[in-house]
Design an enzyme around this catalytic site. Structure first.
Site, PDB file in Angstrom:
ATOM      1  N   LYS A 210       1.320 -11.095  10.589  1.00  0.00           N
ATOM      2  CA  LYS A 210       1.540 -11.129  12.043  1.00  0.00           C
ATOM      3  C   LYS A 210       1.059 -12.467  12.601  1.00  0.00           C
ATOM      4  O   LYS A 210       0.038 -12.992  12.181  1.00  0.00           O
ATOM      5  CB  LYS A 210       0.812  -9.963  12.731  1.00  0.00           C
ATOM      6  CG  LYS A 210       1.432  -8.599  12.382  1.00  0.00           C
ATOM      7  CD  LYS A 210       0.840  -7.487  13.203  1.00  0.00           C
ATOM      8  CE  LYS A 210       1.259  -6.116  12.679  1.00  0.00           C
ATOM      9  NZ  LYS A 210       2.483  -5.600  13.250  1.00  0.00           N
TER      10      LYS A 210
ATOM     11  N   ASP B  14      -5.022   4.989   5.557  1.00  0.00           N
ATOM     12  CA  ASP B  14      -3.735   4.404   5.955  1.00  0.00           C
ATOM     13  C   ASP B  14      -3.911   3.091   6.721  1.00  0.00           C
ATOM     14  O   ASP B  14      -3.089   2.184   6.590  1.00  0.00           O
ATOM     15  CB  ASP B  14      -2.991   5.427   6.837  1.00  0.00           C
ATOM     16  CG  ASP B  14      -1.581   4.984   7.190  1.00  0.00           C
ATOM     17  OD1 ASP B  14      -0.854   4.582   6.273  1.00  0.00           O
ATOM     18  OD2 ASP B  14      -1.210   5.042   8.388  1.00  0.00           O
TER      19      ASP B  14
ATOM     20  N   LYS C 195      -3.069   7.469  15.787  1.00  0.00           N
ATOM     21  CA  LYS C 195      -1.681   7.795  16.149  1.00  0.00           C
ATOM     22  C   LYS C 195      -1.717   8.492  17.500  1.00  0.00           C
ATOM     23  O   LYS C 195      -2.735   9.090  17.863  1.00  0.00           O
ATOM     24  CB  LYS C 195      -1.082   8.769  15.135  1.00  0.00           C
ATOM     25  CG  LYS C 195      -1.096   8.270  13.705  1.00  0.00           C
ATOM     26  CD  LYS C 195       0.106   7.426  13.429  1.00  0.00           C
ATOM     27  CE  LYS C 195       0.163   6.989  11.985  1.00  0.00           C
ATOM     28  NZ  LYS C 195       0.963   5.768  11.822  1.00  0.00           N
TER      29      LYS C 195
ATOM     30  N   HIS D  50      -5.525  -2.725   6.912  1.00  0.00           N
ATOM     31  CA  HIS D  50      -5.268  -3.590   8.070  1.00  0.00           C
ATOM     32  C   HIS D  50      -6.538  -3.932   8.860  1.00  0.00           C
ATOM     33  O   HIS D  50      -6.810  -5.094   9.138  1.00  0.00           O
ATOM     34  CB  HIS D  50      -4.263  -2.929   9.020  1.00  0.00           C
ATOM     35  CG  HIS D  50      -3.007  -2.462   8.354  1.00  0.00           C
ATOM     36  ND1 HIS D  50      -2.408  -3.160   7.332  1.00  0.00           N
ATOM     37  CD2 HIS D  50      -2.218  -1.372   8.554  1.00  0.00           C
ATOM     38  CE1 HIS D  50      -1.312  -2.519   6.944  1.00  0.00           C
ATOM     39  NE2 HIS D  50      -1.188  -1.429   7.661  1.00  0.00           N
TER      40      HIS D  50
ATOM     41  N   LYS E  19       0.805  -1.208   0.000  1.00  0.00           N
ATOM     42  CA  LYS E  19       0.000   0.000   0.000  1.00  0.00           C
ATOM     43  C   LYS E  19       0.854   1.282   0.000  1.00  0.00           C
ATOM     44  O   LYS E  19       1.974   1.222   0.433  1.00  0.00           O
ATOM     45  CB  LYS E  19      -0.943   0.000   1.190  1.00  0.00           C
ATOM     46  CG  LYS E  19      -0.269   0.165   2.540  1.00  0.00           C
ATOM     47  CD  LYS E  19      -1.302   0.564   3.538  1.00  0.00           C
ATOM     48  CE  LYS E  19      -0.914   1.828   4.196  1.00  0.00           C
ATOM     49  NZ  LYS E  19       0.150   1.732   5.139  1.00  0.00           N
TER      50      LYS E  19
HETATM   51  C1  BG6 Z   1       1.457   1.041   8.146  1.00  0.00           C
HETATM   52  C2  BG6 Z   1       0.960   2.463   8.243  1.00  0.00           C
HETATM   53  O1  BG6 Z   1       0.783   0.341   7.148  1.00  0.00           O
HETATM   54  O2  BG6 Z   1       1.258   0.392   9.402  1.00  0.00           O
HETATM   55  C3  BG6 Z   1       1.637   3.207   9.368  1.00  0.00           C
HETATM   56  O3  BG6 Z   1       1.214   3.140   7.018  1.00  0.00           O
HETATM   57  C4  BG6 Z   1       1.502   2.436  10.662  1.00  0.00           C
HETATM   58  O4  BG6 Z   1       1.095   4.516   9.499  1.00  0.00           O
HETATM   59  C5  BG6 Z   1       1.938   0.990  10.482  1.00  0.00           C
HETATM   60  O5  BG6 Z   1       2.312   3.069  11.636  1.00  0.00           O
HETATM   61  C6  BG6 Z   1       1.641   0.164  11.723  1.00  0.00           C
HETATM   62  O6  BG6 Z   1       2.223  -1.101  11.590  1.00  0.00           O
HETATM   63  P1  BG6 Z   1       2.661  -1.929  12.874  1.00  0.00           P
HETATM   64  O7  BG6 Z   1       3.101  -3.243  12.330  1.00  0.00           O
HETATM   65  O8  BG6 Z   1       3.753  -1.151  13.546  1.00  0.00           O
HETATM   66  O9  BG6 Z   1       1.452  -2.022  13.735  1.00  0.00           O
END
Ligand code: BG6
Length: 492
Positions: free
Chosen positions: A185, A238, A341, A243, A151
């Site tokens: 994961k 994002d 965030k 996710h 992405k």
């Molecule tokens: C990414 C996003 O896909 O996933 C980020 O673009 C985010 O903004 C990240 O921080 C989070 O991933 P993880 O594995 O640290 O939870």
């Protein structure tokens, strides 16, 4: 018991954007770890490609530095480091011109033994189509080629369709691997094991027994120098489009007929298509978007989003929403999703809240039975906990106690928990697309997300504020509490 390591077939991995952040932080360390575990056959090579003017030797020095920064010292032995670095080559390529493509072809042809060729595009999405074109033009695509992209896969349905078309001209769908690193994961894959390798849960996995589901992906980081990208994207694009919706699909899908990639992806697609559209009339009650203001981070005071960005913006760094799936299994069961965030802690989890007992036989002073919940903690401290009621041990009559049956990974398994990319990068070589998104899934997710953006526009829904270091805006708490439920704020 030590893990069984099965080597993959020989391959050449070409990493476009080979000197970039993703290559340094994730791709090189992940491939190193797989090599260290003996999973990479001798004939496998890694070719970094980018516009930087580097020799292969300099690229090896660059990769060594990346590994020193991102791999723990006790996981870096000289022999495994040297073996890995010896696999690296480098080619200077300008994706926008014909420069460097012949050099790439001769580097690949040099040791050609018919091995798989994977092209990882760790570059901006604007180059996905261009690089695919060039690969084709220079005769670098055949049956053994695979394309790996990540992405942003578009910013709305239309651009996602264009992107799928642009790469689809050169690669078949079974050659395209769209990464959503959340699917790599451990606990996410564990959800499949939990649901489909145990007879226990499936009979309860429906609206008769489940009251609601919560999915939280909370981060403490801000936009980390990615403000340019992030401000055009925001939390809905994002995190939710990919996710969180992927997690929702794995919780909600029907049991697939087999573990085959398309059997699973067909079921995920049905869930995405059954999501109730969040239209203008319900967008206000079922979604909250917000931006963090100055507050606390894990290491002290932090600026607000607008100060970090240096200009005004309506981009949401937090989104909370209530999704519904319109099918027999899930009718009337809300799925509350939230991500942000600069929240109170870094914590990602899926919580399945079961319905309460229909009638309590216990006296009031024994306590009221608390509904069972199943908590899948993705990070940190991966674990699966099934909360149940027991009798508080000891004399003094019947008192009820809420306790977890606790399966914490760190306590139960000695092995290092692999990073998501370790699994995903080798699944590309194995040709296993189970943990990758198909084009129709990506498009169905965008269709639903586009509806939310349209609803926000049509109703001019406000961007709320939350103080950095909290669980998000009060409106997100109000959204779930209006339904008589509360967020599980990492307290179990
Ligand atoms: C990414 C996003 O896909 O996933 C980020 O673009 C985010 O903004 C990240 O921080 C989070 O991933 P993880 O594995 O640290 O939870």
């Amino acid at each position: 018991m030590t893990r069984q390591i099965i080597p993959v077939e020989p391959f050449d991995y070409v990493i476009f954007g080979g000197t970039g952040d993703l290559a340094q932080r994730k791709l090189l360390p992940a491939l190193y770890q797989r090599d260290r575990d003996g999973q990479l056959p001798d004939a496998s090579r890694l070719i970094g490609a980018s516009r930087s003017d580097l020799s292969s030797e300099k690229y090896r020095a660059f990769a060594k530095e990346a590994l020193e920064e991102h791999i723990k010292p006790d996981e870096r032995e000289d022999d495994s480091l040297n073996r890995f670095l010896a696999r690296l080559d480098y080619v200077k390529i300008d994706a926008l011109s014909d420069d460097g493509w012949d050099a790439l072809r001769s580097t690949l042809d040099k040791n050609d033994q018919g091995q798989i060729r994977a092209y990882y595009l760790a570059v901006g999405p604007g180059l996905f189509g261009t690089i695919s074109n060039q690969l084709d033009k220079f005769g670098l695509i055949d049956d053994r080629s695979r394309l790996v992209i990540e992405k942003p896969l578009g910013r709305d349905l239309e651009s996602a369709q264009e992107l799928n078309k642009a790469i689809g001209k050169h690669f078949r769908e079974d050659q395209i691997f769209r990464i959503d690193h959340y699917l790599g994961k451990e606990t996410v894959q564990n959800l499949l094991a939990l649901r489909f390798a145990n007879a226990l849960f499936e009979p309860l996995w429906n609206s008769s027994h489940i009251d609601h589901v919560q999915i939280t992906v909370a981060e403490t980081v801000g936009v980390e120098g990615r403000a340019g990208y992030y401000d055009k994207s925001g939390a809905l694009r994002d995190m939710v489009q990919n996710h969180l919706l992927q997690l929702l699909c794995l919780v909600a899908m029907e049991p697939p007929a087999s573990g085959e990639a398309d059997a699973i992806r067909d079921e995920k697609l049905k869930v995405l298509r059954a999501l109730k559209p969040i239209t203008e009339d319900i967008v206000g009650a079922t979604t909250v978007r917000a931006q963090y203001t100055a507050g606390a981070g894990p290491d002290g005071k932090v600026e607000g989003y607008l100060d970090e960005l240096g200009e005004d913006s309506e981009t949401a760094t937090f989104v909370g929403l209530k999704a519904e799936i319109e099918n027999w299994r899930w009718s009337g069961v809300p799925f509350y999703l939230r991500t942000g965030k600069r929240m109170a802690m870094r914590m990602s989890e899926i919580v399945i809240h079961f319905r309460p007992v229909p009638h309590s036989i216990f006296a009031k002073d024994a306590g009221i039975p608390i509904s069972n919940k199943l908590v899948l903690r993705l990070q940190p401290d991966e674990s699966v906990k099934q909360w149940i009621m027991i009798k508080d041990p000891g004399p003094g009559g019947m008192r009820l106690k809420h306790v977890p049956l606790d399966m914490s990974f760190a306590e139960n398994f000695e092995e290092r928990s692999p990073d998501a990319y370790e699994r995903l990068l080798l699944d590309v070589i194995r040709g296993n697309q189970t943990l990758f998104m198909r084009s129709d899934e990506v498009e169905a997710a965008w269709r639903w997300i586009d509806g939310i953006f349209a609803g926000w526009d049509e109703t001019s829904q406000k961007v709320r504020n939350y103080t950095a270091g909290t669980w998000g805006p009060s409106q997100s708490i109000a959204m779930i509490e209006r339904d008589g439920r509360t967020w599980n704020d990492g307290d179990s």
